[in-house]
Scaffold this active site. Structure first.
Site, PDB file in Angstrom:
ATOM      1  CE  LYS A   1      -4.776  -2.636   1.111  1.00  0.00           C
ATOM      2  NZ  LYS A   1      -4.735  -1.023   0.868  1.00  0.00           N
TER       3      LYS A   1
ATOM      4  CB  SER B   1      -1.080  -0.139   1.118  1.00  0.00           C
ATOM      5  OG  SER B   1      -1.764   0.979   0.984  1.00  0.00           O
TER       6      SER B   1
ATOM      7  CG  ASP C   1       8.512   4.259 -11.356  1.00  0.00           C
ATOM      8  OD1 ASP C   1       9.261   3.077 -11.550  1.00  0.00           O
ATOM      9  OD2 ASP C   1       7.289   3.918 -11.535  1.00  0.00           O
TER      10      ASP C   1
END
Length: 535
Positions: free
Chosen positions: A408, A383, A394
């Site tokens: 999740k 999460s 990224d």
């Protein structure tokens, strides 16, 4: 063969008018996030239950589910799930819908016809559920003994189970505990366990009320404001130490090595549980983030500044240990990511409700001044922890090591109901800055440690002499198959998820990577300018 009894049919026009009127009065002024009743209403008591209030809770809860769920739910399917779970209150009770009618069966008795099942009509279904509860209370002793919270828990969790595995209902008591974990607890800032003599202090929140007055780990709290704790259950002990409002408390404490009992006066205050622990090892700041509550971003910032002061020769790098982190508050994960990014996307959220669609970008300013960052994750990192990891990975701001994360990528909105219970409802999905959805897929680390038990030196040497399989796997990870669970499972096998919370190897590998400029160049050959590799 079935039969119908008139006294089980609580559906006369007068009763419906009473319940419908009460529902309107109660829910007319409520708002998501703080469901308070601001208008007076007249209770309607039937068989010991305030059916007007129960109707308001049921109607409001299901309305919010219908409006905010990630995918538009079937009203009939939601209430079918509610009926299924409602049967769990009575050991031999079960509910069914046949030929458009609702039936109750107790053990081997003949089914009882409870009336027509509404069709895609939420207000009628809400009233029908009151009829169902009242009928079951007359027929079944467990139902008659059940509290309203038992009915809410069964109904909402039964309905939510038809949506996804992460949506759930918390009753009034558990919801209050959840709010305290998110927002803080009025208390002393200690964790205790029950012992023969009272409450044994296991941990103390840094700078909390207990720490301020000198309470120590291992202290035995005998009394709190004159109340003997040895005679109390653990929940009652917690209630004695915590409070609804800030104020003084007097404790009697037995301390190891002291012959006499100590009397300590403390002040209950709002205490937000610690979620960040830190240390500096050979010029590397190591921060372990256990979860995300309202103070996590501030705690990370404070920990890094303290680490800078502690490192006499300056910091060489930073490790964020997210192993075992189940997530928590989304806004805190976003704030932590923003602490270390000069620019770039942090995450995008996509859902059905207009307010569930959000995009978050970094604001200029990196408190680590470009220091190399290594993030450690495992199969339980989930999460908010995954959103933070994806944002820094990224944007080429951090190297990620460990295993594939839980996957999740769903975001829940918290809906507070008039009874002060809460529905945690999945209403959006999170995407990494690359645009890849996190749900079901998770994060692929840059260096995989799944199943790794070799000494850290061997792991590091292997990075120099062999191609990194994660480099070959990443392009496919950034373009995952759509609608194919098997292919996603196959992708996750590239670095199988493991629980590695206490594996010392992971932290040692992270230390070596973040401290060695040459190794950093090996593991980040194509990384951009957000990482400053220092000589």
């Amino acid at each position: 063969m079935t039969f119908s009894l008139a006294h089980y049919q609580i559906n006369t026009m007068l009763k419906y008018i009473l319940i419908a009127t009460a529902i309107v009065l109660i829910s007319g002024c409520t708002t998501v996030g703080d469901r308070s009743i601001t208008r007076a209403y007249s209770p309607v008591i039937v068989d010991g239950l305030d059916v007007s209030f129960m109707g308001a809770v049921i109607k409001q809860g299901f309305e919010e589910i219908r409006e905010r769920a990630l995918y538009e739910p079937s009203i009939n399917e939601l209430f079918a799930g509610a009926l299924d779970e409602l049967g769990s209150i009575g050991e031999e009770a079960s509910f069914s819908i046949k030929a458009g009618r609702i039936f109750l069966r107790i053990g081997e008795d003949l089914p009882i016809d409870l009336g027509k099942a509404p069709k895609d009509d939420l207000p009628l279904w809400s009233r029908a559920m009151i009829d169902v509860v009242l009928a079951a209370r007359r027929e079944s002793e467990p139902f008659h003994q059940a509290e309203p919270e038992d009915f809410y828990t069964a109904m909402f969790n039964g309905a939510l189970s038809r949506l996804d595995e992460f949506s759930r209902y918390a009753d009034r008591e558990n919801a209050a505990r959840n709010r305290l974990l998110r927002d803080g607890v009025i208390g002393l800032g200690i964790r205790v366990i029950k012992a023969d003599d009272g409450a044994l202090v296991q941990s103390i929140v840094k700078d909390g009320p207990a720490a301020e007055v000198g309470i120590l780990i291992g202290d035995m709290i005998i009394t709190a404001n004159g109340i003997m704790l040895a005679e109390k259950s653990l929940p009652d002990i917690r209630r004695s130490l915590e409070g609804r409002s800030e104020g003084p408390i007097t404790l009697t404490i037995k301390r190891k090595g002291e012959l006499e009992l100590l009397t300590i006066k403390a002040q209950r205050k709002l205490v937000v549980p610690d979620t960040v622990t830190s240390q500096v090892v050979n010029g590397v700041a190591e921060l372990h983030i256990k979860s995300f509550n309202q103070r996590t971003a501030l705690a990370v910032e404070d920990a890094l500044f303290e680490a800078k002061d502690e490192a006499a020769s300056g910091l060489r790098g930073l490790i964020l240990d997210l192993r075992g982190d189940p997530g928590g508050l989304l806004n805190q994960a976003i704030k932590v990511a923003d602490l270390f990014l000069e620019h770039g996307s942090i995450t995008q959220l996509h859902g059905r409700h207009p307010r569930s669609n959000q995009s978050y970008k970094a604001v200029r300013g990196d408190i680590a001044d470009g220091l190399p960052i290594v993030i450690i994750v495992d199969g339980r990192a989930a999460s908010a922890a995954e959103i933070l990891t994806a944002a820094l990975q990224d944007n080429h701001r951090a190297i990620v090591i460990g295993t594939v994360t839980l996957g999740k990528g769903s975001v829940q909105t918290i809906i507070r109901l008039p009874n002060n219970g809460e529905i945690s409802l999945t209403w959006s999905r999170a995407a990494a800055p690359s645009g890849v959805g996190l749900h079901g897929l998770g994060i692929l680390p840059d260096i995989c440690l799944s199943g790794e038990i070799s000494p850290a030196g061997e792991v590091i040497s292997h990075l120099f002499i062999s191609p990194n399989p994660m480099v070959a796997a990443r392009p496919q990870w950034l373009n995952p198959p759509r609608g194919s669970d098997e292919e996603v499972i196959s992708l996750r096998r590239e670095c199988p998820a493991e629980m590695r919370t206490n594996v010392a190897l992971d932290i040692e590998v992270a230390r070596r990577i973040v401290s060695d400029p040459e190794l950093l160049r090996v593991v980040t050959p194509d990384r951009g300018a957000q990482i400053a590799i220092k000589p």
